[in-house]
Motif scaffolding. Structure first.
Motif, PDB file in Angstrom:
ATOM      1  N   GLY A 256       5.992  -3.059 -13.322  1.00  0.00           N
ATOM      2  CA  GLY A 256       5.587  -4.413 -12.984  1.00  0.00           C
ATOM      3  C   GLY A 256       4.562  -4.461 -11.866  1.00  0.00           C
ATOM      4  N   PRO A 257       4.005  -5.645 -11.619  1.00  0.00           N
ATOM      5  CA  PRO A 257       2.928  -5.786 -10.623  1.00  0.00           C
ATOM      6  C   PRO A 257       3.333  -5.464  -9.195  1.00  0.00           C
ATOM      7  CG  PRO A 257       3.659  -7.934 -11.433  1.00  0.00           C
ATOM      8  CD  PRO A 257       4.274  -6.910 -12.330  1.00  0.00           C
ATOM      9  N   LEU A 258       4.589  -5.668  -8.828  1.00  0.00           N
ATOM     10  CA  LEU A 258       4.985  -5.348  -7.456  1.00  0.00           C
ATOM     11  C   LEU A 258       5.029  -3.841  -7.227  1.00  0.00           C
ATOM     12  CD1 LEU A 258       7.727  -7.998  -6.601  1.00  0.00           C
ATOM     13  CD2 LEU A 258       5.240  -8.095  -6.287  1.00  0.00           C
ATOM     14  N   ALA A 259       5.446  -3.088  -8.233  1.00  0.00           N
ATOM     15  CA  ALA A 259       5.454  -1.627  -8.118  1.00  0.00           C
ATOM     16  C   ALA A 259       4.028  -1.093  -8.023  1.00  0.00           C
ATOM     17  CB  ALA A 259       6.175  -1.007  -9.312  1.00  0.00           C
ATOM     18  N   ILE A 260       3.138  -1.671  -8.818  1.00  0.00           N
ATOM     19  CA  ILE A 260       1.724  -1.278  -8.761  1.00  0.00           C
ATOM     20  C   ILE A 260       1.113  -1.738  -7.438  1.00  0.00           C
ATOM     21  CG2 ILE A 260      -0.552  -1.623  -9.809  1.00  0.00           C
ATOM     22  CD1 ILE A 260       0.982  -1.973 -12.518  1.00  0.00           C
ATOM     23  N   GLY A 261       1.439  -2.977  -7.048  1.00  0.00           N
ATOM     24  CA  GLY A 261       0.866  -3.547  -5.839  1.00  0.00           C
ATOM     25  C   GLY A 261       1.212  -2.776  -4.581  1.00  0.00           C
ATOM     26  N   GLY A 262       2.421  -2.205  -4.535  1.00  0.00           N
ATOM     27  CA  GLY A 262       2.804  -1.415  -3.372  1.00  0.00           C
ATOM     28  C   GLY A 262       1.907  -0.203  -3.190  1.00  0.00           C
ATOM     29  N   VAL A 263       1.564   0.450  -4.298  1.00  0.00           N
ATOM     30  CA  VAL A 263       0.672   1.614  -4.238  1.00  0.00           C
ATOM     31  C   VAL A 263      -0.752   1.167  -3.947  1.00  0.00           C
ATOM     32  CG1 VAL A 263      -0.276   3.563  -5.535  1.00  0.00           C
ATOM     33  CG2 VAL A 263       2.141   2.948  -5.784  1.00  0.00           C
ATOM     34  N   LYS A 264      -1.178   0.038  -4.554  1.00  0.00           N
ATOM     35  CA  LYS A 264      -2.521  -0.489  -4.305  1.00  0.00           C
ATOM     36  C   LYS A 264      -2.724  -0.783  -2.810  1.00  0.00           C
ATOM     37  CE  LYS A 264      -5.347  -4.286  -3.734  1.00  0.00           C
ATOM     38  NZ  LYS A 264      -6.534  -3.524  -3.320  1.00  0.00           N
ATOM     39  N   TYR A 265      -1.751  -1.466  -2.212  1.00  0.00           N
ATOM     40  CA  TYR A 265      -1.844  -1.822  -0.794  1.00  0.00           C
ATOM     41  C   TYR A 265      -1.997  -0.575   0.065  1.00  0.00           C
ATOM     42  CZ  TYR A 265      -0.553  -3.670   3.783  1.00  0.00           C
ATOM     43  OH  TYR A 265      -0.562  -4.002   5.112  1.00  0.00           O
ATOM     44  N   LYS A 266      -1.154   0.415  -0.176  1.00  0.00           N
ATOM     45  CA  LYS A 266      -1.194   1.644   0.616  1.00  0.00           C
ATOM     46  C   LYS A 266      -2.485   2.416   0.385  1.00  0.00           C
ATOM     47  CE  LYS A 266       3.836   2.181   0.703  1.00  0.00           C
ATOM     48  NZ  LYS A 266       4.988   2.980   0.213  1.00  0.00           N
ATOM     49  N   THR A 267      -3.037   2.308  -0.823  1.00  0.00           N
ATOM     50  CA  THR A 267      -4.274   3.015  -1.127  1.00  0.00           C
ATOM     51  C   THR A 267      -5.457   2.395  -0.395  1.00  0.00           C
ATOM     52  OG1 THR A 267      -3.436   3.667  -3.312  1.00  0.00           O
ATOM     53  CG2 THR A 267      -5.820   3.765  -2.977  1.00  0.00           C
ATOM     54  N   GLU A 268      -5.603   1.069  -0.471  1.00  0.00           N
ATOM     55  CA  GLU A 268      -6.715   0.415   0.235  1.00  0.00           C
ATOM     56  C   GLU A 268      -6.577   0.601   1.747  1.00  0.00           C
ATOM     57  OE1 GLU A 268      -8.982  -3.897   0.758  1.00  0.00           O
ATOM     58  OE2 GLU A 268      -7.485  -3.662  -0.843  1.00  0.00           O
ATOM     59  N   PHE A 269      -5.375   0.374   2.252  1.00  0.00           N
ATOM     60  CA  PHE A 269      -5.101   0.553   3.682  1.00  0.00           C
ATOM     61  C   PHE A 269      -5.419   1.989   4.098  1.00  0.00           C
ATOM     62  CE2 PHE A 269      -2.428   1.226   7.417  1.00  0.00           C
ATOM     63  CZ  PHE A 269      -2.534   0.029   8.114  1.00  0.00           C
ATOM     64  N   GLY A 270      -4.999   2.934   3.263  1.00  0.00           N
ATOM     65  CA  GLY A 270      -5.207   4.342   3.575  1.00  0.00           C
ATOM     66  C   GLY A 270      -6.675   4.737   3.598  1.00  0.00           C
ATOM     67  N   LEU A 271      -7.461   4.186   2.695  1.00  0.00           N
ATOM     68  CA  LEU A 271      -8.892   4.506   2.678  1.00  0.00           C
ATOM     69  C   LEU A 271      -9.605   3.898   3.886  1.00  0.00           C
ATOM     70  CD1 LEU A 271      -9.712   4.239  -1.132  1.00  0.00           C
ATOM     71  CD2 LEU A 271      -9.507   6.307   0.250  1.00  0.00           C
ATOM     72  N   PHE A 272      -9.195   2.697   4.295  1.00  0.00           N
ATOM     73  CA  PHE A 272      -9.749   2.134   5.530  1.00  0.00           C
ATOM     74  C   PHE A 272      -9.422   3.038   6.720  1.00  0.00           C
ATOM     75  CE2 PHE A 272      -9.838  -2.401   3.733  1.00  0.00           C
ATOM     76  CZ  PHE A 272     -11.226  -2.450   3.696  1.00  0.00           C
TER      77      PHE A 272
END
Length: 298
Positions: A256-272
């Motif tokens: 679901g979108p929350l499982a995907i969203g958790g990884v998305k958030y950490k990925t964008e945050f991590g690249l910053f």
């Protein structure tokens, strides 16, 4: 005195995404400055204005973020920004239009992890259907999956013409092949699902793309994933927090979108954070996002 970390955020749109601004500040940038309505032709001037304002050894403390809602235009801006550097004057660049690079990276990484865990296989040669590929997230999802060796189909809700053009763009820019198919009726969508082992839904928020019956009618489906967190779900019956949970009346499991969203958030945050922590200028696009998402996904 320590130099400040400055991020210049450019977009061709009327507004910069508040989501991206918040992410950048929370990741640790001292100053975040948006530039809106930026054209491709203006990128070089903005980048060179930024690189020459600080000595070469301070270039690593300056960054350019490329936003918008057009993956191809964002990549053109990304390329233009890199070409605008005048060594030894260089700064960091990160492209993530509408969060699409990090969202797509997160979805494909979650699918890859689940394929390995539940079915002891990878993305290579897996038949994947992408719904919503004319949108920026679906476009990037198709590219990432195809580059990993998956056999990707992009499904057009309004016929074959638009997805056919997207397939040509993907082939021309990235050198990978995706197959466009017509998904303009329930029967045609069901046929696309029936020919797939993985279904990825990246359609417009609040629009149901696939019914439960469409999933239940196929025997080969392994995974169905959806990035839409706005009701109704893009895939009927798929819970927003599903994370490898069985889908009723199928042998498939859902993400679901929350499982995907958790990884998305950490990925964008991590690249910053990687931009801030780097000891030399870096350049991050969707492939870098996928590499990090793979490390994060569980």
């Amino acid at each position: 005195m320590a130099r400040k970390h400055i991020l210049h955020m450019i977009t061709p749109l009327k507004h910069m995404s508040p989501f991206d601004v918040n992410m950048a500040v929370d990741a640790g940038f001292d100053a975040v400055v948006p530039y809106v309505g930026v054209t491709l032709a203006e990128v070089t001037g903005l980048v060179q204005d930024a690189i020459f304002s600080r000595p070469p050894d301070a270039g690593v403390d300056t960054g350019i973020f490329i936003a918008g809602k057009d993956a191809s235009l964002a990549m053109d801006m990304f390329d233009a920004a890199k070409k605008a550097m005048v060594p030894p004057f260089k700064i960091s660049v990160f492209a993530d239009p509408a969060g699409s690079f990090t969202t797509a990276a997160a979805m494909v990484a979650k699918v890859e992890k689940l394929l390995q865990k539940k079915f002891e296989r990878g993305l290579k040669d897996t038949h994947i259907a992408v719904f919503g590929a004319t949108g920026v997230v679906g476009f990037c999802t198709a590219v990432i999956a195809a580059r990993e060796g998956a056999k990707v189909t992009i499904v057009g809700y309004d016929g074959i013409e638009r997805v056919g053009k997207i397939a040509d763009q993907i082939q021309g820019r990235f050198g990978v092949t995706v197959t466009p198919v017509d998904g303009s009726t329930d029967e045609k969508k069901a046929a696309a699902v029936g020919a797939s082992e993985v279904v990825l839904c990246a359609a417009k928020a609040g629009v149901q793309v696939l019914s439960h019956d469409a999933l239940a009618a196929t025997r080969d489906l392994l995974i169905a994933a959806d990035v839409n967190a706005v009701p109704p779900a893009g895939i009927e019956g798929l819970a927003v927090n599903a994370n490898g949970d069985p889908i009723e009346a199928t042998k498939a499991v859902g993400i679901g979108p929350l499982a995907i969203g958790g990884v998305k958030y950490k990925t964008e945050f991590g690249l910053f954070q990687k931009m801030i922590e780097a000891d030399k200028a870096v350049a991050f696009d969707f492939q870098d996002a996928f590499s990090l998402a793979r490390e994060i996904a569980k």
